[in-house]
Design a protein around this motif. Structure first.
Motif, PDB file in Angstrom:
ATOM      1  N   ILE A   1       5.508  -7.865  -7.462  1.00 62.90           N
ATOM      2  CA  ILE A   1       4.924  -7.119  -6.505  1.00 62.90           C
ATOM      3  C   ILE A   1       3.511  -6.815  -7.001  1.00 62.90           C
ATOM      4  O   ILE A   1       3.138  -6.513  -8.014  1.00 62.90           O
ATOM      5  CB  ILE A   1       5.788  -5.505  -6.938  1.00 62.90           C
ATOM      6  CG1 ILE A   1       7.218  -5.588  -6.647  1.00 62.90           C
ATOM      7  CG2 ILE A   1       4.935  -4.357  -5.953  1.00 62.90           C
ATOM      8  CD1 ILE A   1       7.817  -5.696  -5.327  1.00 62.90           C
ATOM      9  N   VAL A   2       2.583  -6.702  -5.913  1.00 61.75           N
ATOM     10  CA  VAL A   2       1.348  -6.333  -6.203  1.00 61.75           C
ATOM     11  C   VAL A   2       0.784  -5.059  -5.169  1.00 61.75           C
ATOM     12  O   VAL A   2       0.987  -4.946  -4.020  1.00 61.75           O
ATOM     13  CB  VAL A   2       0.434  -7.469  -5.505  1.00 61.75           C
ATOM     14  CG1 VAL A   2      -1.283  -7.048  -5.571  1.00 61.75           C
ATOM     15  CG2 VAL A   2       0.780  -9.056  -6.113  1.00 61.75           C
ATOM     16  N   LEU A   3       0.386  -4.026  -6.019  1.00 65.23           N
ATOM     17  CA  LEU A   3      -0.082  -2.933  -5.406  1.00 65.23           C
ATOM     18  C   LEU A   3      -1.466  -2.924  -4.863  1.00 65.23           C
ATOM     19  O   LEU A   3      -2.325  -3.558  -5.374  1.00 65.23           O
ATOM     20  CB  LEU A   3       0.008  -1.765  -6.302  1.00 65.23           C
ATOM     21  CG  LEU A   3       1.396  -1.533  -7.059  1.00 65.23           C
ATOM     22  CD1 LEU A   3       1.205  -0.477  -7.999  1.00 65.23           C
ATOM     23  CD2 LEU A   3       2.286  -1.023  -5.978  1.00 65.23           C
ATOM     24  N   LEU A   4      -1.633  -2.582  -3.583  1.00 65.38           N
ATOM     25  CA  LEU A   4      -2.987  -2.365  -2.900  1.00 65.38           C
ATOM     26  C   LEU A   4      -3.590  -0.826  -3.044  1.00 65.38           C
ATOM     27  O   LEU A   4      -2.823   0.088  -2.779  1.00 65.38           O
ATOM     28  CB  LEU A   4      -2.668  -2.728  -1.647  1.00 65.38           C
ATOM     29  CG  LEU A   4      -2.246  -4.220  -1.379  1.00 65.38           C
ATOM     30  CD1 LEU A   4      -2.015  -4.259   0.260  1.00 65.38           C
ATOM     31  CD2 LEU A   4      -3.064  -5.522  -1.982  1.00 65.38           C
ATOM     32  N   ASP A   5      -4.505  -0.705  -3.227  1.00 68.50           N
ATOM     33  CA  ASP A   5      -5.492   0.636  -3.444  1.00 68.50           C
ATOM     34  C   ASP A   5      -4.805   1.481  -4.292  1.00 68.50           C
ATOM     35  O   ASP A   5      -5.143   2.699  -4.223  1.00 68.50           O
ATOM     36  CB  ASP A   5      -5.231   1.294  -1.862  1.00 68.50           C
ATOM     37  CG  ASP A   5      -5.635   0.448  -0.848  1.00 68.50           C
ATOM     38  OD1 ASP A   5      -6.666  -0.500  -0.908  1.00 68.50           O
ATOM     39  OD2 ASP A   5      -5.075   0.557   0.181  1.00 68.50           O
ATOM     40  N   ARG A   6      -4.270   0.756  -5.680  1.00 68.47           N
ATOM     41  CA  ARG A   6      -4.237   1.380  -6.829  1.00 68.47           C
ATOM     42  C   ARG A   6      -5.279   0.923  -7.753  1.00 68.47           C
ATOM     43  O   ARG A   6      -5.058  -0.036  -8.213  1.00 68.47           O
ATOM     44  CB  ARG A   6      -2.882   1.427  -7.091  1.00 68.47           C
ATOM     45  CG  ARG A   6      -1.769   1.787  -6.119  1.00 68.47           C
ATOM     46  CD  ARG A   6      -1.429   3.292  -6.612  1.00 68.47           C
ATOM     47  NE  ARG A   6      -0.365   3.839  -5.798  1.00 68.47           N
ATOM     48  CZ  ARG A   6       0.536   4.697  -6.196  1.00 68.47           C
ATOM     49  NH1 ARG A   6       0.587   5.217  -7.120  1.00 68.47           N
ATOM     50  NH2 ARG A   6       1.377   5.123  -5.125  1.00 68.47           N
TER      51      ARG A   6
ATOM     52  N   SER B   1       1.000  -0.993   0.041  1.00 67.93           N
ATOM     53  CA  SER B   1       0.087   0.066   0.034  1.00 67.93           C
ATOM     54  C   SER B   1       0.977   1.290   0.117  1.00 67.93           C
ATOM     55  O   SER B   1       1.450   1.584   1.129  1.00 67.93           O
ATOM     56  CB  SER B   1      -1.077  -0.078   1.241  1.00 67.93           C
ATOM     57  OG  SER B   1      -1.769   1.061   1.069  1.00 67.93           O
ATOM     58  N   SER B   2       1.198   1.549  -1.307  1.00 63.63           N
ATOM     59  CA  SER B   2       2.467   2.629  -1.289  1.00 63.63           C
ATOM     60  C   SER B   2       2.109   4.017  -1.173  1.00 63.63           C
ATOM     61  O   SER B   2       0.951   4.589  -1.508  1.00 63.63           O
ATOM     62  CB  SER B   2       2.869   2.360  -2.884  1.00 63.63           C
ATOM     63  OG  SER B   2       4.002   2.968  -2.900  1.00 63.63           O
TER      64      SER B   2
ATOM     65  N   SER C   1      -2.073  -5.014  -9.561  1.00 67.66           N
ATOM     66  CA  SER C   1      -2.865  -4.209  -8.459  1.00 67.66           C
ATOM     67  C   SER C   1      -4.170  -4.420  -8.338  1.00 67.66           C
ATOM     68  O   SER C   1      -4.687  -5.406  -9.019  1.00 67.66           O
ATOM     69  CB  SER C   1      -3.007  -2.733  -8.965  1.00 67.66           C
ATOM     70  OG  SER C   1      -3.778  -2.559 -10.417  1.00 67.66           O
ATOM     71  N   VAL C   2      -4.784  -4.417  -7.065  1.00 68.04           N
ATOM     72  CA  VAL C   2      -5.883  -5.027  -6.537  1.00 68.04           C
ATOM     73  C   VAL C   2      -6.434  -3.499  -5.619  1.00 68.04           C
ATOM     74  O   VAL C   2      -5.584  -3.509  -4.699  1.00 68.04           O
ATOM     75  CB  VAL C   2      -5.575  -6.241  -5.648  1.00 68.04           C
ATOM     76  CG1 VAL C   2      -7.129  -6.467  -5.093  1.00 68.04           C
ATOM     77  CG2 VAL C   2      -5.171  -7.438  -6.565  1.00 68.04           C
ATOM     78  N   SER C   3      -7.536  -3.369  -5.987  1.00 65.47           N
ATOM     79  CA  SER C   3      -7.931  -2.271  -5.228  1.00 65.47           C
ATOM     80  C   SER C   3      -9.683  -2.141  -5.339  1.00 65.47           C
ATOM     81  O   SER C   3     -10.309  -2.844  -6.184  1.00 65.47           O
ATOM     82  CB  SER C   3      -7.595  -0.936  -5.782  1.00 65.47           C
ATOM     83  OG  SER C   3      -8.250   0.215  -5.414  1.00 65.47           O
ATOM     84  N   SER C   4     -10.343  -1.576  -4.166  1.00 65.11           N
ATOM     85  CA  SER C   4     -11.604  -1.404  -4.320  1.00 65.11           C
ATOM     86  C   SER C   4     -11.843  -0.421  -5.215  1.00 65.11           C
ATOM     87  O   SER C   4     -10.858   0.432  -5.852  1.00 65.11           O
ATOM     88  CB  SER C   4     -12.261  -0.719  -2.948  1.00 65.11           C
ATOM     89  OG  SER C   4     -11.991  -1.643  -1.737  1.00 65.11           O
ATOM     90  N   ASP C   5     -13.069  -0.277  -5.885  1.00 65.48           N
ATOM     91  CA  ASP C   5     -13.376   0.776  -6.718  1.00 65.48           C
ATOM     92  C   ASP C   5     -13.625   1.901  -6.012  1.00 65.48           C
ATOM     93  O   ASP C   5     -14.936   2.579  -5.603  1.00 65.48           O
ATOM     94  CB  ASP C   5     -14.879   0.341  -7.491  1.00 65.48           C
ATOM     95  CG  ASP C   5     -15.059   0.997  -8.892  1.00 65.48           C
ATOM     96  OD1 ASP C   5     -14.459   2.130  -8.765  1.00 65.48           O
ATOM     97  OD2 ASP C   5     -15.857   0.666  -9.597  1.00 65.48           O
ATOM     98  N   LEU C   6     -12.404   2.844  -5.947  1.00 68.27           N
ATOM     99  CA  LEU C   6     -12.639   4.003  -5.094  1.00 68.27           C
ATOM    100  C   LEU C   6     -13.395   5.166  -5.898  1.00 68.27           C
ATOM    101  O   LEU C   6     -13.894   5.840  -4.918  1.00 68.27           O
ATOM    102  CB  LEU C   6     -11.053   4.344  -4.778  1.00 68.27           C
ATOM    103  CG  LEU C   6     -10.246   3.523  -3.842  1.00 68.27           C
ATOM    104  CD1 LEU C   6      -8.879   3.786  -3.830  1.00 68.27           C
ATOM    105  CD2 LEU C   6     -10.999   3.147  -2.783  1.00 68.27           C
ATOM    106  N   HIS C   7     -13.225   5.324  -6.981  1.00 71.78           N
ATOM    107  CA  HIS C   7     -13.940   6.235  -7.867  1.00 71.78           C
ATOM    108  C   HIS C   7     -15.418   5.948  -7.449  1.00 71.78           C
ATOM    109  O   HIS C   7     -16.186   6.879  -7.233  1.00 71.78           O
ATOM    110  CB  HIS C   7     -13.653   6.072  -9.262  1.00 71.78           C
ATOM    111  CG  HIS C   7     -14.427   6.875 -10.314  1.00 71.78           C
ATOM    112  ND1 HIS C   7     -15.747   6.719 -10.582  1.00 71.78           N
ATOM    113  CD2 HIS C   7     -14.247   8.322 -10.600  1.00 71.78           C
ATOM    114  CE1 HIS C   7     -16.379   7.707 -11.254  1.00 71.78           C
ATOM    115  NE2 HIS C   7     -15.300   8.598 -11.238  1.00 71.78           N
ATOM    116  N   GLN C   8     -16.083   4.798  -7.918  1.00 72.26           N
ATOM    117  CA  GLN C   8     -17.326   4.430  -7.535  1.00 72.26           C
ATOM    118  C   GLN C   8     -18.079   4.849  -6.100  1.00 72.26           C
ATOM    119  O   GLN C   8     -18.867   5.107  -5.818  1.00 72.26           O
ATOM    120  CB  GLN C   8     -17.667   3.349  -8.063  1.00 72.26           C
ATOM    121  CG  GLN C   8     -19.118   2.801  -8.034  1.00 72.26           C
ATOM    122  CD  GLN C   8     -20.006   3.406  -9.212  1.00 72.26           C
ATOM    123  OE1 GLN C   8     -19.328   3.706 -10.379  1.00 72.26           O
ATOM    124  NE2 GLN C   8     -21.132   4.273  -8.833  1.00 72.26           N
ATOM    125  N   ALA C   9     -16.797   4.490  -5.277  1.00 71.11           N
ATOM    126  CA  ALA C   9     -17.163   4.528  -3.700  1.00 71.11           C
ATOM    127  C   ALA C   9     -17.389   6.099  -3.217  1.00 71.11           C
ATOM    128  O   ALA C   9     -18.410   6.354  -2.920  1.00 71.11           O
ATOM    129  CB  ALA C   9     -16.214   3.920  -2.993  1.00 71.11           C
TER     130      ALA C   9
END
Length: 334
Positions: free
Chosen positions: A149-154, A131-132, A163-171
């Motif tokens: 390397i796996v990016l979180l929250d990107r 989570s960078s 990368s793995v993230s929640s859909d922060l835009h939609q949220a």
């Protein structure tokens, strides 16, 4: 020195083989549950190893195979309930996949984050979740090293990094639109990041534009409760309390903002409605209980471990969020 007890010799495979009455090679096969070894022989070897206290040299085995079955995690702050929940879920999924998770904290410092990454690479971990706090350009340099390397929250891939993230835009969009549905018109964003391209900020702006309402104050608040508290006090003073809703980028920020609102003699949700992003347990115990956009940490962890270990995992995984309605937004009878 006279009277000293000699150090006990560490048992070897040869010792196990001698006690079990088999060859050294049979010990290796049996302890790895090779089907070519009969169950009675395997049981005899396991019992001999247990009796002697023998443990296989996993480091030597890892050097031979190039696989250590360890995963690294670098995140800003384990005391943040969201990161704590995510770390717990990552560890659980890692265990299910036969791996150990090593957790390291960066405290949001890009330089310290790079140090923690180097330390994990020196330990020969199979992959690292981050989570960078680093910029995209810095992460692109990391992508060229060839490490897993796996990016979180990107929400967007950087270089060749998964990368793995929640859909922060939609949220952010859903939270803001819900506040508009309650008749709010000046919706402030407490954004942890000062990056205008952050998907939480973009989603908030898109909702304001689609509602035909000017975007309210945007405050780069940081991600702690104290950050939320101080940022909200300053914002309320600067706007002379002329806001009627707040969308907070994290639960901790929202908890701090709630205190600030009350200290200014304002009521939630009567004067200022509030929604938070994360949906951790602490929002159930605020007064009033906080309406949240809940991130699915279990799903994030599942897809992140798959991205680390499975060659066919997609480059980017976006995870849906859920709007949980409680009283802070103005919904009645909740």
């Amino acid at each position: 020195m006279k009277g000293d007890t000699p150090a006990r010799k560490r048992p070897t495979r040869a010792d196990v083989a001698k006690l079990a009455g088999v060859s050294v090679a049979t010990v290796s096969f049996a302890l790895n549950h090779d089907p070519r070894i009969s169950p009675p022989t395997t049981q005899r070897v396991v019992e001999a190893a247990s009796q002697l206290g023998y443990r296989p040299n996993t480091l030597a085995k890892s050097l031979q195979s190039g696989i250590t079955h360890t995963l690294g995690l670098v995140m800003p702050d384990i005391s943040n309930p969201y990161f704590g929940a995510l770390a717990e879920q990552l560890e659980q999924v890692a265990i299910e996949r036969g791996c150990t998770l090593l957790v390291n904290l960066s405290h949001g410092d890009p330089g310290l984050e790079r140090t923690r990454i180097d330390e994990l690479l020196n330990r020969q971990v199979d992959a690292i979740f981050i989570s960078s706090a680093q910029s995209d350009s810095e992460l692109e340099k990391l992508s060229r090293t060839g490490h897993h390397i796996v990016l979180l929250d990107r929400c967007q891939p950087v270089g060749g990094l998964r990368s793995v993230s929640s859909d922060l835009h939609q949220a952010a969009y859903d939270a803001t639109m819900h506040l508009f549905e309650h008749g709010r018109r000046t919706i402030a964003l407490l954004a942890g990041s000062d990056n205008p391209a952050d998907m939480r900020t973009v989603g908030w702006r898109d909702a304001c534009r689609n509602a035909g309402v000017p975007a309210g104050p945007l405050v780069s608040s940081g991600f702690t409760a104290q950050d939320g508290y101080l940022s909200t006090l300053n914002m309320l003073d600067e706007t002379q309390n002329h806001i009627d809703a707040i969308f907070a980028s994290s639960d901790l920020v929202c908890v701090g903002a709630l205190r600030a609102v009350r200290e200014r003699g304002l009521r939630v949700p009567d004067d200022i409605a509030m929604i938070s992003l994360d949906g951790t347990f602490i929002t159930e115990y605020t007064d009033p209980p906080m309406t949240v956009i809940r991130q699915d940490t279990a799903a994030i962890a599942h897809h992140a471990v798959a991205a680390a270990l499975d060659a066919d995992a997609p480059l980017t995984q976006i995870i849906d969020t859920t709007l949980i309605l409680r009283r802070s937004c103005g919904c009645p009878n909740l």
